[in-house]
Structures are given as C-alpha cells and as structure tokens.
Scaffold this active site. Structure first.
Site, PDB file in Angstrom:
ATOM      1  N   ASP A  15       0.818  -1.208   0.000  1.00 51.61           N
ATOM      2  CA  ASP A  15       0.000   0.000   0.000  1.00 51.61           C
ATOM      3  C   ASP A  15       0.859   1.267   0.000  1.00 51.61           C
ATOM      4  O   ASP A  15       2.015   1.251   0.422  1.00 51.61           O
ATOM      5  CB  ASP A  15      -0.872   0.050   1.261  1.00 51.61           C
ATOM      6  CG  ASP A  15      -2.002  -0.968   1.258  1.00 51.61           C
ATOM      7  OD1 ASP A  15      -2.036  -1.815   0.358  1.00 51.61           O
ATOM      8  OD2 ASP A  15      -2.836  -0.910   2.180  1.00 51.61           O
ATOM      9  N   ASP A  16       0.240   2.363  -0.425  1.00 49.60           N
ATOM     10  CA  ASP A  16       0.693   3.748  -0.223  1.00 49.60           C
ATOM     11  C   ASP A  16       1.713   4.240  -1.245  1.00 49.60           C
ATOM     12  O   ASP A  16       2.061   5.418  -1.218  1.00 49.60           O
ATOM     13  CB  ASP A  16       1.289   3.963   1.171  1.00 49.60           C
ATOM     14  CG  ASP A  16       0.243   3.852   2.277  1.00 49.60           C
ATOM     15  OD1 ASP A  16      -0.948   3.723   1.944  1.00 49.60           O
ATOM     16  OD2 ASP A  16       0.632   3.891   3.456  1.00 49.60           O
ATOM     17  N   HIS A  66      -5.976   2.842  -4.015  1.00 53.57           N
ATOM     18  CA  HIS A  66      -5.901   3.052  -2.569  1.00 53.57           C
ATOM     19  C   HIS A  66      -6.340   4.478  -2.238  1.00 53.57           C
ATOM     20  O   HIS A  66      -5.924   5.036  -1.219  1.00 53.57           O
ATOM     21  CB  HIS A  66      -4.468   2.788  -2.084  1.00 53.57           C
ATOM     22  CG  HIS A  66      -4.324   2.624  -0.604  1.00 53.57           C
ATOM     23  ND1 HIS A  66      -5.185   1.864   0.163  1.00 53.57           N
ATOM     24  CD2 HIS A  66      -3.406   3.131   0.275  1.00 53.57           C
ATOM     25  CE1 HIS A  66      -4.792   1.896   1.418  1.00 53.57           C
ATOM     26  NE2 HIS A  66      -3.729   2.673   1.524  1.00 53.57           N
ATOM     27  N   HIS A  70      -5.474   9.344   0.417  1.00 58.62           N
ATOM     28  CA  HIS A  70      -5.431   8.584   1.672  1.00 58.62           C
ATOM     29  C   HIS A  70      -6.275   9.181   2.807  1.00 58.62           C
ATOM     30  O   HIS A  70      -5.835   9.230   3.965  1.00 58.62           O
ATOM     31  CB  HIS A  70      -3.983   8.419   2.147  1.00 58.62           C
ATOM     32  CG  HIS A  70      -3.758   7.151   2.924  1.00 58.62           C
ATOM     33  ND1 HIS A  70      -4.064   7.020   4.266  1.00 58.62           N
ATOM     34  CD2 HIS A  70      -3.264   5.956   2.555  1.00 58.62           C
ATOM     35  CE1 HIS A  70      -3.755   5.807   4.690  1.00 58.62           C
ATOM     36  NE2 HIS A  70      -3.267   5.134   3.658  1.00 58.62           N
ATOM     37  N   HIS A 160       3.830  -2.118   3.058  1.00 65.15           N
ATOM     38  CA  HIS A 160       3.822  -0.755   2.518  1.00 65.15           C
ATOM     39  C   HIS A 160       5.127  -0.516   1.757  1.00 65.15           C
ATOM     40  O   HIS A 160       6.206  -0.622   2.348  1.00 65.15           O
ATOM     41  CB  HIS A 160       3.663   0.261   3.648  1.00 65.15           C
ATOM     42  CG  HIS A 160       2.380   0.109   4.401  1.00 65.15           C
ATOM     43  ND1 HIS A 160       2.202  -0.839   5.391  1.00 65.15           N
ATOM     44  CD2 HIS A 160       1.192   0.765   4.288  1.00 65.15           C
ATOM     45  CE1 HIS A 160       0.979  -0.763   5.858  1.00 65.15           C
ATOM     46  NE2 HIS A 160       0.337   0.204   5.216  1.00 65.15           N
TER      47      HIS A 160
END
Length: 199
Positions: A15-16, A66, A70, A160
């Site tokens: 993620d991210d 995603h 965020h 991540h």
C-alpha cells in the site's frame, strides 16, 4: 493459470506507493524470485511516477486503487469518497490502458455508503488477513522474521512499499518463502483459485 500448490499460496500486497527507491527494489526482488504481488497505489503519487506505475503492470503484478490522497473514508463526506475513488480509478486506467478492478480503502476503514460506491464503480474491496505492521516496526530483520515465523498458507499480507525497511525485509523474506514452497501470487490469481475451489 494453474498453480502447483494452491494450499501454499500467499498474496503479498503493498500500500501507499509507488515510491521509486523501495518500490523498484521490491519489483526487482519479485522478478528475481519469479514471484508476483499486488500494489494498491495512491493516485496523487502514481501520477508523479508514471513509468514506475507502468512497470508494476508490465511485470505481471496487479494494481489497485488506494484512493487519491489517503483519507479515512469513515470520516469523509460521501461525495469526497466518490471523488477520491473515481478520480484515482480514471487516472490509473488512463495511465495504464487497462481496467482497474480492486480497491483497498485507506486504513481498511469503510462504510456501507462507500461499499455501495465500490460496487457502482466496479471495484472489489480487498483487505488482508495478516498485518506485518511494517510501517511501525521499520526494522527489516524484525519484519522478515515475524513474517517467516507467523505467516500461514493463503494469507493476504499487508505491507507498505514506501519504507526502505520493507524493501530490505522482502530481500530476506521472499527468497525464503519461495524456498519453503510458497507461491507468491497476485490478488487476481488468489481469487481465481478461490472461485475454482467453490465451483
């Protein structure tokens, strides 16, 4: 695609990102070990690194949304959730030339209204079964050691790809998981075997 051992599958998810240093290193490690993974990217970051975002897909990995920036969907007005979803989805599809099928809500938090939007946009929500807590540990040896000690077959693993320590942990963990007979697959491949098992 047929897999030798469906009961030895693991889906690594990141993620991210993408972030040039860690993401490129993780992609290199996956390639060296003939492994695949899934990357849930932020639209605002992906557009800053178009070649890296394309590399993810070109090398056989899945890519998912995603969000754009965020936010916590449980604390965000539904029209803003829609903007986050549709803007990031369209951005990725325009950049990659393929449909985007998966979403991971930031923090794993969602609402019934957000889930309705996922369905309307055509995004399947993907969470995880094993959280490495890599973002808080930031120690490659500990992250890798925890994974190798605790991971179970058919896990969906949360990582991540913005932390150098996570990339370094993958340098340790991925070859050992492969040596142990695990097949590291994309979410698409993981879900395909689930459907085949149920049919």
């Amino acid at each position: 695609m047929m897999f030798q051992r469906q009961d030895r599958m693991i889906a690594l998810t990141f993620d991210d990102g993408p972030q040039p240093g860690p993401t490129n290193e993780i992609l290199d490690i996956l390639s060296e070990n003939q492994a695949r993974a899934t990357f849930f990217v932020l639209g605002n970051i992906a557009i800053q690194h178009p070649d890296l975002t394309r590399r993810i897909v070109q090398e056989g990995h899945d890519i998912g949304v995603h969000s754009l920036s965020h936010p916590n969907f449980q604390e965000t007005e539904i029209y803003e959730v829609y903007r986050e979803l549709i803007d990031s989805t369209l951005l990725l599809e325009d950049l990659l030339g393929i449909p985007v099928k998966y979403v991971r809500p930031p923090y794993g938090f969602s609402t019934a209204e957000a889930q309705f939007l996922f369905d309307r946009i055509g995004l399947q929500s993907i969470l995880w079964t094993y959280d490495t807590l890599d973002w808080g540990i930031l120690d490659a040896d500990v992250i890798a050691g925890n994974m190798l000690e605790n991971i179970q077959p058919r896990e969906i693993v949360l990582l991540h790809d913005i932390h150098p320590a996570t990339a370094q942990a993958m340098r340790i963990a991925i070859p050992q998981l492969v040596d142990q007979g695990y097949e590291l697959v994309t979410i698409s491949e993981y879900l395909e075997t689930q459907e085949n098992t149920l049919s």
